[in-house]
Design an enzyme around this catalytic site. Sequence first.
Site, PDB file in Angstrom:
ATOM      1  N   LYS A 176       0.679  -1.222  -0.016  1.00 35.35           N
ATOM      2  CA  LYS A 176      -0.172  -0.114  -0.072  1.00 35.35           C
ATOM      3  C   LYS A 176       0.815   1.309  -0.027  1.00 35.35           C
ATOM      4  O   LYS A 176       1.949   1.298   0.350  1.00 35.35           O
ATOM      5  CB  LYS A 176      -0.968  -0.063   1.168  1.00 35.35           C
ATOM      6  CG  LYS A 176      -1.846  -0.996   1.250  1.00 35.35           C
ATOM      7  CD  LYS A 176      -2.619  -0.943   2.642  1.00 35.35           C
ATOM      8  CE  LYS A 176      -3.824  -1.837   2.815  1.00 35.35           C
ATOM      9  NZ  LYS A 176      -4.923  -1.697   1.720  1.00 35.35           N
ATOM     10  N   GLU A 233      -6.208  -9.556   0.717  1.00 37.07           N
ATOM     11  CA  GLU A 233      -5.876 -10.724   1.767  1.00 37.07           C
ATOM     12  C   GLU A 233      -7.105 -11.299   2.467  1.00 37.07           C
ATOM     13  O   GLU A 233      -7.090 -12.317   2.790  1.00 37.07           O
ATOM     14  CB  GLU A 233      -4.536 -10.465   2.439  1.00 37.07           C
ATOM     15  CG  GLU A 233      -4.959  -9.522   3.811  1.00 37.07           C
ATOM     16  CD  GLU A 233      -5.672  -8.005   3.269  1.00 37.07           C
ATOM     17  OE1 GLU A 233      -5.396  -7.716   2.145  1.00 37.07           O
ATOM     18  OE2 GLU A 233      -6.121  -7.595   4.296  1.00 37.07           O
ATOM     19  N   ARG A 285     -10.111 -11.673   1.867  1.00 37.27           N
ATOM     20  CA  ARG A 285     -11.048 -12.903   1.301  1.00 37.27           C
ATOM     21  C   ARG A 285     -10.243 -14.205   1.259  1.00 37.27           C
ATOM     22  O   ARG A 285     -10.812 -15.120   1.435  1.00 37.27           O
ATOM     23  CB  ARG A 285     -11.510 -12.389   0.025  1.00 37.27           C
ATOM     24  CG  ARG A 285     -10.449 -12.022  -1.237  1.00 37.27           C
ATOM     25  CD  ARG A 285     -10.860 -11.313  -2.469  1.00 37.27           C
ATOM     26  NE  ARG A 285     -10.650  -9.919  -2.026  1.00 37.27           N
ATOM     27  CZ  ARG A 285     -11.043  -9.088  -2.886  1.00 37.27           C
ATOM     28  NH1 ARG A 285     -11.474  -9.295  -4.236  1.00 37.27           N
ATOM     29  NH2 ARG A 285     -10.891  -7.581  -2.701  1.00 37.27           N
TER      30      ARG A 285
END
Length: 483
Positions: A267, A339, A341
């Site tokens: 990110k 991540e 899910r």
Amino acid sequence: MKFSLKACSPAEVAADVVAVSLAADGSFSPALAVLDAAADGFFAQQAEKGNLPPGNGTLRLFVDVPGIAARRVAVVRHDGSERALERATAAVQQLADESGWAKVALLLGAGAGSIALMARAAAHDAYRFDAFKSNAGKARKHEWIFVCDKAEKKAAQVALDLSRAWAAGSYFTRDLVNTPPNVCVPAWLGEQAKAMAKDYDALTVKVLKKKDIEALGMGALLGVAQGSVNEPRFIIFEYRPENAQNAKPLVLVGKGVTFDTGGISIKPAGAMDEMKGDMGGAAAVFGAVKALCEAELPLYVVGLVASVENMPDGNAIRPGDILKTMSGKTVEVLNTDAEGRLILCDALTYATRYQPQAVIDMATLTGAIVVALGGVRSGLFSNDDALADALLRAGEAARDPAWRMPLDPEYREMLRSPFADIPNISGVRDAGAVTAAAYLSEFVDYPWAHLDIAGSAFKSSGPKGGTGRPVGLLLEYFRAQVA
Ligand code: BES
Ligand code: MN
Ligand code: ZN
């Protein structure tokens, strides 16, 4: 924190402050009329002098009013809506906090419903998290006092007891979310769960470690975990009081990513600290289970928490990796930042062993739900209309609202991998919250609902931190399930 209920006259309540309402049109509420009579027309005189609150949402304070037991009277003018009552309560609570008044009598509305609303608004507003401040003051001992008619006392007491359970649960959820990610790692969450089980007879907890998770074949969860030195945990709460009315459990599932860097699909730096809140779904499971224990509701409820840290590392999963889930399906990881899910699909597969009556998962799953709904409503996805309606109703009643989102098969068709059974992202940004839910729907074969709480569980400002949602929605849903 203490909630107490009295069946007496508003003029007789001993408190640092008693708060009453003035209607939007300037007419006196029943409680204000009683105070006015006890004080020989004091408030009618103040009205004539133009000293009562002038506009909607404003507050005026009166000190040492003759004939009134409370030391101060706060008069708040508002339109009587639930939102206005909530804001009026928060305004009084804020004034009391600033002034150092602990005993606050809230008579801004009457009846069990208003009492629950005021109790929750005051407790919500009084929450502080200063466990990590070296100059933290002693926590204030709040006492909130409510007044009702004798005839209403039973209903009001029930509402207040449930509000107390809600406050305990939502404070716990907020504490967990706010705890920094160097402390709140998966093993620490496991310890919190074990500590909680000691407090309640009807609650048992099991904490599975990496070896146990490997034995279960949760390859997707383990894949996310493998980039972190902080090993994963899979936490199982079982709340089963002797008088439970349901034979098949209601199952809660929570996303417990204690920190989400994004992994190799890392990110950007801005606001990455907020990704400590990526265990908000897990924290909601903790809080809802605590609220159930406190309320002693006669229901059989299982809570499952999948907890990992998502880190980039020499051993981390990469885009292109294929993982084998517990269900046997293979997943191509196209983005390691999707991540949530991956860990949830294994938890949802685990849930099948309970032959559940229903499963509700909660996850800070997508930025896309924040774009769609902001922090006001949680996104609700479900394969079962009756379950979805019950959850929507509970959200409205608890003022912890959700909004139903679609799950047409076309969204599932957006997930295609040339190499594995399913990819973890669709490859386009369109409908990101829906394709995430569609991915999860592949792993359920029971009545299921998914709450995407990425917007509602954490606030970036005013004040920043965990909100305790959706514990209110869940507790109200459970209450409505009790026959
Ligand atoms: N934890 C994030 C979602 C999130 C975003 C929570 C903002 C709270 C606030 C999640 O794991 C994530 O990174 N989702 C990606 C998915 C994308 C890679 C398909 C997202 O939403 O950008
Ligand atoms: Mn992510
Ligand atoms: Zn995440």
